[in-house]
Scaffold this motif. Structure first.
Motif, PDB file in Angstrom:
ATOM      1  N   ALA A 234       6.773   9.449  78.205  1.00  0.00           N
ATOM      2  CA  ALA A 234       7.266  10.726  77.800  1.00  0.00           C
ATOM      3  C   ALA A 234       7.020  12.056  78.696  1.00  0.00           C
ATOM      4  O   ALA A 234       8.043  12.792  79.079  1.00  0.00           O
ATOM      5  CB  ALA A 234       6.771  11.049  76.515  1.00  0.00           C
ATOM      6  N   LEU A 235       5.633  11.753  79.294  1.00  0.00           N
ATOM      7  CA  LEU A 235       5.463  12.890  80.396  1.00  0.00           C
ATOM      8  C   LEU A 235       6.153  12.637  81.650  1.00  0.00           C
ATOM      9  O   LEU A 235       6.509  13.593  82.187  1.00  0.00           O
ATOM     10  CB  LEU A 235       3.925  12.757  80.523  1.00  0.00           C
ATOM     11  CG  LEU A 235       2.977  13.259  79.462  1.00  0.00           C
ATOM     12  CD1 LEU A 235       1.468  12.922  79.617  1.00  0.00           C
ATOM     13  CD2 LEU A 235       3.249  14.588  78.959  1.00  0.00           C
TER      14      LEU A 235
ATOM     15  N   ASN B 151       8.999  11.346  81.899  1.00  0.00           N
ATOM     16  CA  ASN B 151      10.605  11.829  81.612  1.00  0.00           C
ATOM     17  C   ASN B 151      10.641  13.314  81.758  1.00  0.00           C
ATOM     18  O   ASN B 151      11.850  13.763  82.123  1.00  0.00           O
ATOM     19  CB  ASN B 151      11.130  11.352  80.434  1.00  0.00           C
ATOM     20  CG  ASN B 151      11.228   9.992  80.210  1.00  0.00           C
ATOM     21  OD1 ASN B 151      11.229   9.307  81.226  1.00  0.00           O
ATOM     22  ND2 ASN B 151      11.512   9.613  78.915  1.00  0.00           N
ATOM     23  N   GLU B 152       9.813  13.938  81.630  1.00  0.00           N
ATOM     24  CA  GLU B 152       9.718  15.388  81.922  1.00  0.00           C
ATOM     25  C   GLU B 152       9.338  15.794  83.168  1.00  0.00           C
ATOM     26  O   GLU B 152       8.965  17.134  83.549  1.00  0.00           O
ATOM     27  CB  GLU B 152       8.785  16.155  80.880  1.00  0.00           C
ATOM     28  CG  GLU B 152       9.443  15.858  79.411  1.00  0.00           C
ATOM     29  CD  GLU B 152      10.757  16.483  78.999  1.00  0.00           C
ATOM     30  OE1 GLU B 152      11.296  17.169  79.913  1.00  0.00           O
ATOM     31  OE2 GLU B 152      11.556  15.921  77.964  1.00  0.00           O
TER      32      GLU B 152
ATOM     33  N   TYR C  92       2.780  23.356  82.041  1.00  0.00           N
ATOM     34  CA  TYR C  92       3.625  22.189  81.444  1.00  0.00           C
ATOM     35  C   TYR C  92       3.119  22.169  80.022  1.00  0.00           C
ATOM     36  O   TYR C  92       3.679  21.070  79.385  1.00  0.00           O
ATOM     37  CB  TYR C  92       3.715  20.966  82.090  1.00  0.00           C
ATOM     38  CG  TYR C  92       4.222  20.871  83.559  1.00  0.00           C
ATOM     39  CD1 TYR C  92       5.617  21.311  83.804  1.00  0.00           C
ATOM     40  CD2 TYR C  92       3.717  20.508  84.773  1.00  0.00           C
ATOM     41  CE1 TYR C  92       6.173  21.350  84.747  1.00  0.00           C
ATOM     42  CE2 TYR C  92       4.171  20.312  85.803  1.00  0.00           C
ATOM     43  CZ  TYR C  92       5.715  20.788  85.830  1.00  0.00           C
ATOM     44  OH  TYR C  92       6.298  20.676  87.243  1.00  0.00           O
TER      45      TYR C  92
ATOM     46  N   LEU D 284       5.879  22.119  77.086  1.00  0.00           N
ATOM     47  CA  LEU D 284       6.834  21.058  77.418  1.00  0.00           C
ATOM     48  C   LEU D 284       6.259  19.727  76.878  1.00  0.00           C
ATOM     49  O   LEU D 284       6.923  18.837  76.426  1.00  0.00           O
ATOM     50  CB  LEU D 284       7.234  21.136  79.044  1.00  0.00           C
ATOM     51  CG  LEU D 284       8.260  20.013  79.114  1.00  0.00           C
ATOM     52  CD1 LEU D 284       9.491  20.357  78.399  1.00  0.00           C
ATOM     53  CD2 LEU D 284       8.671  20.191  80.599  1.00  0.00           C
ATOM     54  N   ALA D 285       4.810  19.412  77.249  1.00  0.00           N
ATOM     55  CA  ALA D 285       4.277  18.183  77.042  1.00  0.00           C
ATOM     56  C   ALA D 285       4.127  17.886  75.353  1.00  0.00           C
ATOM     57  O   ALA D 285       4.332  16.853  75.284  1.00  0.00           O
ATOM     58  CB  ALA D 285       2.945  18.293  77.907  1.00  0.00           C
TER      59      ALA D 285
ATOM     60  N   ARG E  98       5.644  19.353  73.314  1.00  0.00           N
ATOM     61  CA  ARG E  98       6.878  19.063  72.367  1.00  0.00           C
ATOM     62  C   ARG E  98       7.300  17.687  72.738  1.00  0.00           C
ATOM     63  O   ARG E  98       7.857  17.109  71.795  1.00  0.00           O
ATOM     64  CB  ARG E  98       7.840  20.063  73.120  1.00  0.00           C
ATOM     65  CG  ARG E  98       7.665  21.402  72.390  1.00  0.00           C
ATOM     66  CD  ARG E  98       9.069  22.124  72.154  1.00  0.00           C
ATOM     67  NE  ARG E  98       8.569  23.469  71.651  1.00  0.00           N
ATOM     68  CZ  ARG E  98       8.793  24.604  72.280  1.00  0.00           C
ATOM     69  NH1 ARG E  98       8.787  24.803  73.786  1.00  0.00           N
ATOM     70  NH2 ARG E  98       8.050  25.821  71.491  1.00  0.00           N
ATOM     71  N   ALA E  99       7.433  17.234  74.057  1.00  0.00           N
ATOM     72  CA  ALA E  99       7.906  15.953  74.375  1.00  0.00           C
ATOM     73  C   ALA E  99       7.262  14.907  73.743  1.00  0.00           C
ATOM     74  O   ALA E  99       7.705  13.850  73.216  1.00  0.00           O
ATOM     75  CB  ALA E  99       7.966  15.721  75.980  1.00  0.00           C
TER      76      ALA E  99
ATOM     77  N   THR F 102       7.967  14.628  69.931  1.00  0.00           N
ATOM     78  CA  THR F 102       9.187  14.030  69.793  1.00  0.00           C
ATOM     79  C   THR F 102       9.008  12.576  70.149  1.00  0.00           C
ATOM     80  O   THR F 102       9.435  11.556  69.314  1.00  0.00           O
ATOM     81  CB  THR F 102      10.234  14.501  70.613  1.00  0.00           C
ATOM     82  OG1 THR F 102      10.471  15.882  70.486  1.00  0.00           O
ATOM     83  CG2 THR F 102      11.606  13.808  70.132  1.00  0.00           C
ATOM     84  N   ALA F 103       8.344  12.134  70.875  1.00  0.00           N
ATOM     85  CA  ALA F 103       8.231  10.514  71.570  1.00  0.00           C
ATOM     86  C   ALA F 103       7.416   9.790  70.507  1.00  0.00           C
ATOM     87  O   ALA F 103       7.927   8.593  70.219  1.00  0.00           O
ATOM     88  CB  ALA F 103       7.538  10.634  72.939  1.00  0.00           C
TER      89      ALA F 103
END
Ligand code: ADP
Ligand code: ASP
Ligand code: MG
Length: 412
Positions: A365-366, A368-369, A391, A394-395, A397-398, A401-402
């Motif tokens: 997940a990390l 991918n961002e 980050y 963003l991290a 949130r990602a 979701t993941a």
């Protein structure tokens, strides 16, 4: 009839109107036939204001006097609430830490509670009074005022609940429970119906300031039923902190995501790769009373030298840097570098014990961002990574979701 301890945080007592609201809830509890002990924080922003005042007087104030100043915010709110309760016809009495006699050790600014006198409180409760106790403060054996560390009113509440064997300790705040992550960062975060003590302890120690760590420790140790609720909603169930046996069988793998913005990273490059070096580096940091969090030592490439990285609280960064300057010279290390623009993001869940693949899902997940992982540390029920500060959101949130935390599979 039950004995209920209700703690209200800074935002919940942040204005005269809000103190009136608190009074209404306390009265409802009393009218339901319960004994009530209320623990209050200072009005929101007040403790910070007091800290700034001490800084204006001295860059390095005496810790005794610092505690004498920063403990005063709570004395105001307890008095005000007691006045409102009496005004409404409910006998009430305010208590500072020393009036209760909440005895602590003498570690100013981060004192630990060692005992609580019950006699006066019991007498007042028996007379039907509502007790309003100042959070965050105590007294040491020499009579000095001490404070319990930021967020310490939670600990006062749980310690009182433990000492008086209350039926429940309710922590009223500005969110209606413990969420999968800070709802201010991820609006999709979901309230957890329950969370285990162990998970809550990890969440708190990894940066979720919704409860002070020591309050969770106390509650776990003395089996205090602990609930986090909103003081702004009239009726809400909040989140109950439970022991693992009482958690539903079908558990999610990750219960929550915590993050900590207070860390800084220091690296010594090219230190000799020989026994005793880790001690030389970390020993000197420890002697200066600086707490070390994560530690990474790289594999030596030339079998002669290695790199050594660790993190400390940002407040300790400059002090740690100057200590490492000296260590660098002593060891003949090549270079010293540091970074204060880092954060730690952690996944927490007792389900990790029985599920493989959490780390790989996290790193995928990390990646991918496009987020680079600088350090990693794991324990049985958590994985933490250090990443660039920019980050953070963003991290989180990602990852949220993941691990499908947005989807509502956490309302166990
Ligand atoms: P109080 O002043 O009532 O003690 P705090 O500010 O100490 O309140 O704690 C409540 C805050 O904790 C919330 O406003 C929220 O932003 C933050 N928080 C961080 N992590 C979480 C989480 N996982 N669940 C709920 N709140 C969280
Ligand atoms: N007023 C103290 C603080 O701001 C204690 C608390 O709110 O729990 O840290
Ligand atoms: Mg708090």
């Amino acid at each position: 009839m039950a004995l209920i301890v209700q703690k209200y945080g800074g935002t919940s007592v942040g204005s005269p109107e809000r103190i009136q609201n608190v009074a209404e809830r306390v009265i409802r509890t009393k009218q339901a036939g319960h004994d009530v002990i209320v623990v209050l924080s200072a009005m929101s922003g007040e403790t910070n204001r007091l800290i700034e005042l001490t800084k204006k007087m001295s860059a390095n104030p005496s810790e005794r006097e610092y505690d004498a100043v920063i403990s005063t915010g709570e004395q105001v709110t307890i008095g005000l609430l007691a006045i409102v309760l009496e005004e409404k016809g409910f006998p009430a009495k305010s208590y500072t830490g020393w009036q209760v006699r909440i005895l602590t050790d003498d570690s100013f600014t981060k004192a630990r509670i060692s005992s609580i006198d019950q006699d006066n409180m019991r007498k007042d409760l028996n007379e039907g009074k509502i007790l309003v106790v100042a959070g965050f403060q105590g007294i040491d054996s020499n009579g000095n005022i001490t404070t319990l560390g930021r967020g310490g009113s939670d600990t006062t509440a749980v310690a009182l609940a433990a000492a008086l064997k209350a039926d429940e300790c309710q922590i009223y705040t500005d969110v209606d429970g413990v969420y999968t992550t800070d709802p201010r960062i991820v609006p999709e975060a979901r309230r957890l119906e329950t969370i285990t003590f162990e998970e809550m302890l990890e969440m708190a120690s990894l940066g979720s300031k919704v409860l002070q760590i020591r309050s969770v420790e106390f509650a776990g140790k003395y089996n205090v039923p602990l609930r986090v609720l909103s003081s702004f909603e009239e009726k809400n169930k909040g989140t109950l902190i439970v022991s693992e046996e009482n958690q539903k069988m079908e558990q999610v793998v990750i219960s929550g995501i915590a993050f900590n913005r207070d860390e800084a990273k220091l690296t010594l490059l090219g230190v000799p790769d020989r026994p005793g070096v880790a001690y030389e580096i970390l020993g000197s940091i420890g002697e200066a009373n600086i707490e070390i969090d994560m530690i990474v030592q790289n594999v030596s490439h030339d079998e002669k030298t290695t790199d050594f990285t660790f993190t400390v609280h940002r407040n300790d960064y400059n002090k740690a840097m100057s200590i490492l300057e000296a260590v660098k010279e002593k060891l003949g290390a090549e270079k010293l570098s540091g970074d204060t623009k880092i954060v730690k993001v952690s996944l927490v869940g007792v389900g990790m014990r029985s599920h493989a693949g959490v780390a790989s899902t996290m790193f995928k997940a990390l990646s991918n961002e496009g987020i680079n992982v600088k350090m990693i540390s794991t324990s049985e029920i958590k994985i933490s990574v250090v990443i660039d500060e920019k980050y953070l959101e963003l991290a989180v949130r990602a990852l949220h979701t993941a691990f499908e935390l947005d989807k509502g599979n956490t309302d166990n």
